[in-house]
Enzyme design. Structure first.
Site, PDB file in Angstrom:
ATOM      1  N   GLU A  91       2.366  10.610 -10.610  1.00  0.00           N
ATOM      2  CA  GLU A  91       1.213  10.024 -11.302  1.00  0.00           C
ATOM      3  C   GLU A  91      -0.050  10.385 -10.527  1.00  0.00           C
ATOM      4  O   GLU A  91      -0.002  10.503  -9.322  1.00  0.00           O
ATOM      5  CB  GLU A  91       1.305   8.481 -11.291  1.00  0.00           C
TER       6      GLU A  91
ATOM      7  N   SER B 147       0.863  -1.169   0.000  1.00  0.00           N
ATOM      8  CA  SER B 147       0.000   0.000   0.000  1.00  0.00           C
ATOM      9  C   SER B 147       0.907   1.228   0.000  1.00  0.00           C
ATOM     10  O   SER B 147       2.122   1.110  -0.155  1.00  0.00           O
ATOM     11  CB  SER B 147      -0.853  -0.061   1.245  1.00  0.00           C
ATOM     12  N   LEU B 148       0.318   2.391   0.178  1.00  0.00           N
ATOM     13  CA  LEU B 148       1.127   3.615   0.187  1.00  0.00           C
ATOM     14  C   LEU B 148       0.893   4.388   1.470  1.00  0.00           C
ATOM     15  O   LEU B 148      -0.214   4.369   2.021  1.00  0.00           O
ATOM     16  CB  LEU B 148       0.714   4.522  -0.980  1.00  0.00           C
TER      17      LEU B 148
ATOM     18  N   CYS C 270     -44.627  34.382  -9.505  1.00  0.00           N
ATOM     19  CA  CYS C 270     -43.849  33.951  -8.339  1.00  0.00           C
ATOM     20  C   CYS C 270     -42.552  34.751  -8.277  1.00  0.00           C
ATOM     21  O   CYS C 270     -41.742  34.719  -9.205  1.00  0.00           O
ATOM     22  CB  CYS C 270     -43.541  32.459  -8.448  1.00  0.00           C
TER      23      CYS C 270
ATOM     24  N   LYS D 284      -3.394   9.656  -8.535  1.00  0.00           N
ATOM     25  CA  LYS D 284      -3.829   8.496  -7.763  1.00  0.00           C
ATOM     26  C   LYS D 284      -5.286   8.240  -8.075  1.00  0.00           C
ATOM     27  O   LYS D 284      -6.167   8.965  -7.615  1.00  0.00           O
ATOM     28  CB  LYS D 284      -3.644   8.740  -6.266  1.00  0.00           C
TER      29      LYS D 284
HETATM   30  S1  IVH Z   1       1.634   2.439  -6.385  1.00  0.00           S
HETATM   31  C1  IVH Z   1       4.306   0.062  -3.956  1.00  0.00           C
HETATM   32  N1  IVH Z   1       0.493   4.149  -8.030  1.00  0.00           N
HETATM   33  O1  IVH Z   1      -3.500   3.426  -4.214  1.00  0.00           O
HETATM   34  C2  IVH Z   1       3.324   1.036  -4.473  1.00  0.00           C
HETATM   35  N2  IVH Z   1      -0.883   3.066  -6.420  1.00  0.00           N
HETATM   36  O2  IVH Z   1      -3.109   3.691  -1.349  1.00  0.00           O
HETATM   37  C3  IVH Z   1       1.963   0.488  -4.570  1.00  0.00           C
HETATM   38  N3  IVH Z   1      -3.247   3.659  -6.553  1.00  0.00           N
HETATM   39  O3  IVH Z   1      -3.193  -0.002  -3.534  1.00  0.00           O
HETATM   40  C4  IVH Z   1       0.967   1.341  -5.201  1.00  0.00           C
HETATM   41  N4  IVH Z   1      -3.070   5.040  -8.267  1.00  0.00           N
HETATM   42  O4  IVH Z   1      -4.702   0.747  -5.467  1.00  0.00           O
HETATM   43  C5  IVH Z   1       0.307   3.307  -7.002  1.00  0.00           C
HETATM   44  N5  IVH Z   1      -0.387   5.649  -9.574  1.00  0.00           N
HETATM   45  C6  IVH Z   1      -0.558   4.808  -8.553  1.00  0.00           C
HETATM   46  C7  IVH Z   1      -1.838   4.576  -7.978  1.00  0.00           C
HETATM   47  C8  IVH Z   1      -1.947   3.701  -6.904  1.00  0.00           C
HETATM   48  C9  IVH Z   1      -3.906   4.473  -7.397  1.00  0.00           C
HETATM   49  C10 IVH Z   1      -3.870   2.904  -5.458  1.00  0.00           C
HETATM   50  C11 IVH Z   1      -3.497   1.441  -5.425  1.00  0.00           C
HETATM   51  C12 IVH Z   1      -2.862   1.235  -4.098  1.00  0.00           C
HETATM   52  C13 IVH Z   1      -3.421   2.364  -3.291  1.00  0.00           C
HETATM   53  C14 IVH Z   1      -2.517   2.725  -2.140  1.00  0.00           C
END
Ligand code: IVH
Length: 679
Positions: free
Chosen positions: A115, A84-85, A434, A117
């Site tokens: 990029e 996850s991030l 009105c 999100k």
């Molecule tokens: S990278 C190791 N890049 O955000 C890095 N995630 O909060 C893993 N997501 O599970 C994720 N756009 O579903 C990455 N450009 C992007 C993204 C992205 C959307 C989502 C993805 C991830 C979640 C994490």
């Protein structure tokens, strides 16, 4: 100081609450609270557990990410964990992230790959010898669900990679999402079928991917942007993330066109600001921006902490959904008499501003969402769109919550309220009797895209109508009714503002036919239709004289709009107002009517796809139609040109397959200039 038992109790309570919401969100795709509220619960729990680490148990929601797969799908273990991030919610948190990165790498500045999100669902796509063999959800990061059959239905995911230089095993990761337009269309279909609409595009995407029947998934407008790789065997990838994305693109995978390399934290913040400005205009929902250290060597040096890499971060936008209490429901009467129920809310900070009112659209929507006075509701404010009540948090409904009833007489003028069979809108039948409708008609007339009278704000119009100085739009130009003296004496006005307003009113007398038509506020005659009418007929008398059949010849005018036009001009009162406006000096140059012009594009069919930067699709359509072209929604062998904007749909691919000429925005505009020049 809270005692250990206090902390223990809070932790137990929070865990139960979070587990409940986890199940709603991940398993049932039916969240009951906004993400921001969920994040806060999680943060509170994390903070408490940090204070008392001895209380952390393996089954605490902080110790796992996501939920177990659903019963109906096979499990897929991820050979490389799907991480996850970490999130940053402010510039300070971004700077702190960048500082940690630089310190660990012992450098002054880092190049990041930026990029958007996307707000969808993470998937893993496994290609072996170029063939898509397995697709899986993220699940808990270690084990996901096998959704291969469903993913195969998504047009933007190649079943076979292009070229021949891909690794033998390549696991691609990306976000499956639903574009805003597709989401709206899907919800219309859901409602027509009597099924429950989806709360937001993310849920719609998740729900569609988790269908046990791939036939249903196939009908859902899903798309993907790929943003990374997992397992790689039998092949090398480039030394940077941005180049890797380029390679993925070469192999036929879909990469966000917004991807950009930026320098240091300053570059990150600038990118965040720019995307933030364009956010509402993007065809899909994003909830922030992701920054990744670009050099793979540096990524490796930084490594991971339990569930997230140290080399990436999500800089989130302010939450667009929040929870608050609905204090009351009022009725607002619009320009066409439509009665809109408006929720009065306990002030709540959402989408970057404090919101106190939100629209509930109409009576059916109130009933469908089962919104009651006293309820806790989820409010959404996306971009500059009017805030709306999305849903009710039923668990928080008080015993004395009571239902809303649409009144049967207008709360402003007392006229009867009518609802046409088959329509969702209830309307006040008072027309210009009105005062609410009169006020709105005048505000619309004066608005920027209509007559553009600067300084004639909503509050001022309300007062002018209440004082009965202005009864119709023509009265604005009557210097006896609207004298300098009267204006200067009004609330928050003075000599100077009165002078300025009078000058602005005088200036608005020089206008265009299209603006004037739009300003009249004829039902369903928006800017584009007004422009099309002006182009087609060239003068107002020609439009007033036109029979329904003639009106139907105008691009964009259907039977309903034609009827509205006929009814409007048939009404004596409306013709009088127009005469009075002209008598006061409102004027415009006539335009050359399209009916008299040569039409160089007759017989040519155009298809428009994607978003153009300098004109809307409607504008492009009106221009093409004025030149005699036909504009169609689907590509066939008979299509002459496909005009391709940013983020085009499948139409582009189809055109390529059929060998139809593609035009980008620049080429399209050159063609318009060239063809229009022939006239
Ligand atoms: S990278 C190791 N890049 O955000 C890095 N995630 O909060 C893993 N997501 O599970 C994720 N756009 O579903 C990455 N450009 C992007 C993204 C992205 C959307 C989502 C993805 C991830 C979640 C994490």
């Amino acid at each position: 100081m809270p005692t250990t038992t206090d902390i223990e109790q809070s932790i137990t309570r929070l865990r139960a609450e979070i587990n409940h919401h986890n199940h709603q969100y991940y398993v049932l795709d039916d969240p009951q609270i906004p993400d921001a509220e969920y994040d806060r619960l999680m943060q509170t729990l994390q903070a408490l557990e940090q204070k008392a680490p001895e209380l952390i148990t393996l089954d605490s929601p902080t110790q796992r990410v996501g939920a177990r797969p659903l019963a109906g799908f096979d499990e897929v273990p991820h050979t490389v964990a799907m991480l996850s991030l970490d999130n940053a919610f402010s510039e300070e948190e971004m700077s702190a992230f960048d500082r940690r990165v630089c310190e660990r790498l012992e450098v002054d500045e880092v190049i990041y790959c930026a990029e958007p999100k996307l707000d969808g669902l993470a998937v893993s796509l496994r290609y072996e010898d170029g063939v898509l063999v397995r697709a899986a959800t993220r699940g808990d990061g270690r084990v996901g669900e096998d959704i291969t059959q469903n993913v195969r239905t998504i047009g933007s995911i190649p079943l076979h990679l292009m070229g021949d230089d891909y690794p033998r095993v390549l696991e691609v990761r990306g976000e499956v999402y639903m574009a805003k337009a597709g989401f709206e269309a899907l919800n219309i279909r859901q409602r027509e079928k009597g099924e429950k609409p989806f709360v937001n595009p993310r849920n719609a995407a998740a729900g569609s991917l988790r269908q046990l029947d791939p036939k249903i998934t196939a009908t859902r407008p899903l798309a993907i942007f790929c943003y990374g790789v997992g397992a790689v065997e039998g092949g090398e990838l480039p030394a940077s993330h941005s180049e890797t994305l380029q390679r993925l693109r070469d192999w036929g995978l879909r990469i966000s066109p917004e991807t950009q390399k930026v320098n240091g934290v300053a570059g990150c913040l600038e990118y965040y600001r720019q995307i933030g400005e364009r956010r509402a205009a993007l065809p899909y929902e994003i909830d922030g921006v992701v920054f990744k250290v670009d050099a793979v060597k540096q990524q490796q040096a930084l490594g991971f902490v339990s569930r997230a890499p140290r080399w990436a971060i999500a800089h989130k936008f302010p939450a667009q959904e929040e929870m608050t209490r609905l204090i009351d429901i009022d009725i607002q009467v619009g320009r066409t008499g439509a009665l809109t129920p408006v929720a009065r809310l306990e002030p709540v900070f959402v989408g970057g501003v404090t919101v106190t009112n939100a629209t509930l659209h109409n009576e059916d929507e109130v009933r469908r969402k089962d919104v009651r006075i006293g309820d806790t509701v989820i409010v959404r404010r996306a971009g500059d769109v009017i805030p709306e009540v999305v849903s009710v948090v039923l668990a928080h409904r008080p015993d004395d919550a009571h239902s809303f009833v649409m009144p049967d007489s207008c709360p402003v003028c007392g006229s009867e309220v009518r609802r046409v069979e088959g329509e969702a809108v209830s309307r006040c039948s008072g027309g210009l009797y009105c005062s609410a409708q009169r006020k709105e008609a005048i505000k619309h007339f004066a608005s920027r895209r209509a007559m553009d009278i600067e300084g004639l704000g909503d509050k001022l119009v309300d007062q002018l109508v209440d004082k009965q100085w202005v009864q119709s739009v023509a009265d604005l130009y009557d210097r006896e009714r609207l004298s300098h003296q009267r204006l200067a004496g009004m609330e928050r006005m003075g000599d100077k503002s009165a002078d300025n307003l009078i000058a602005a009113i005088d200036k608005s007398k020089q206008t265009t036919l299209a603006r004037f038509l739009f300003a009249l506020g004829i039902r369903e005659v928006g800017e584009a239709t007004a422009q099309a009418l002006a182009n087609y007929f060239g003068s107002l008398p020609a439009i007033i004289k036109a029979y329904k059949e003639a009106l139907l010849q105008v691009p964009d005018v259907g039977p309903v709009v034609a009827d509205n036009l006929c009814n409007f001009f048939h009404e004596r009162h409306n013709r009088d107002v127009i005469l009075s406006l002209q008598a006061h000096g409102v004027q415009w140059p006539d335009v050359e009517a399209a009916i008299d012009r040569p039409q160089p594009l007759v017989g040519k069919t155009f298809v428009l796809t994607g978003t153009m930067e300098t004109m809307t699709r409607d504008e492009a359509k009106t221009q093409l139609q004025a030149l005699g072209a036909k504009v169609s929604g689907s590509v066939s062998k008979k299509t002459a040109y496909v005009v391709v904007g940013a983020d085009p749909g499948s139409k582009r691919d189809k055109a390529e397959k059929l060998g139809v000429t593609l035009l980008d925005e620049t080429a399209f505009k050159s063609l318009l200039i060239e063809v229009a020049g022939e006239r």
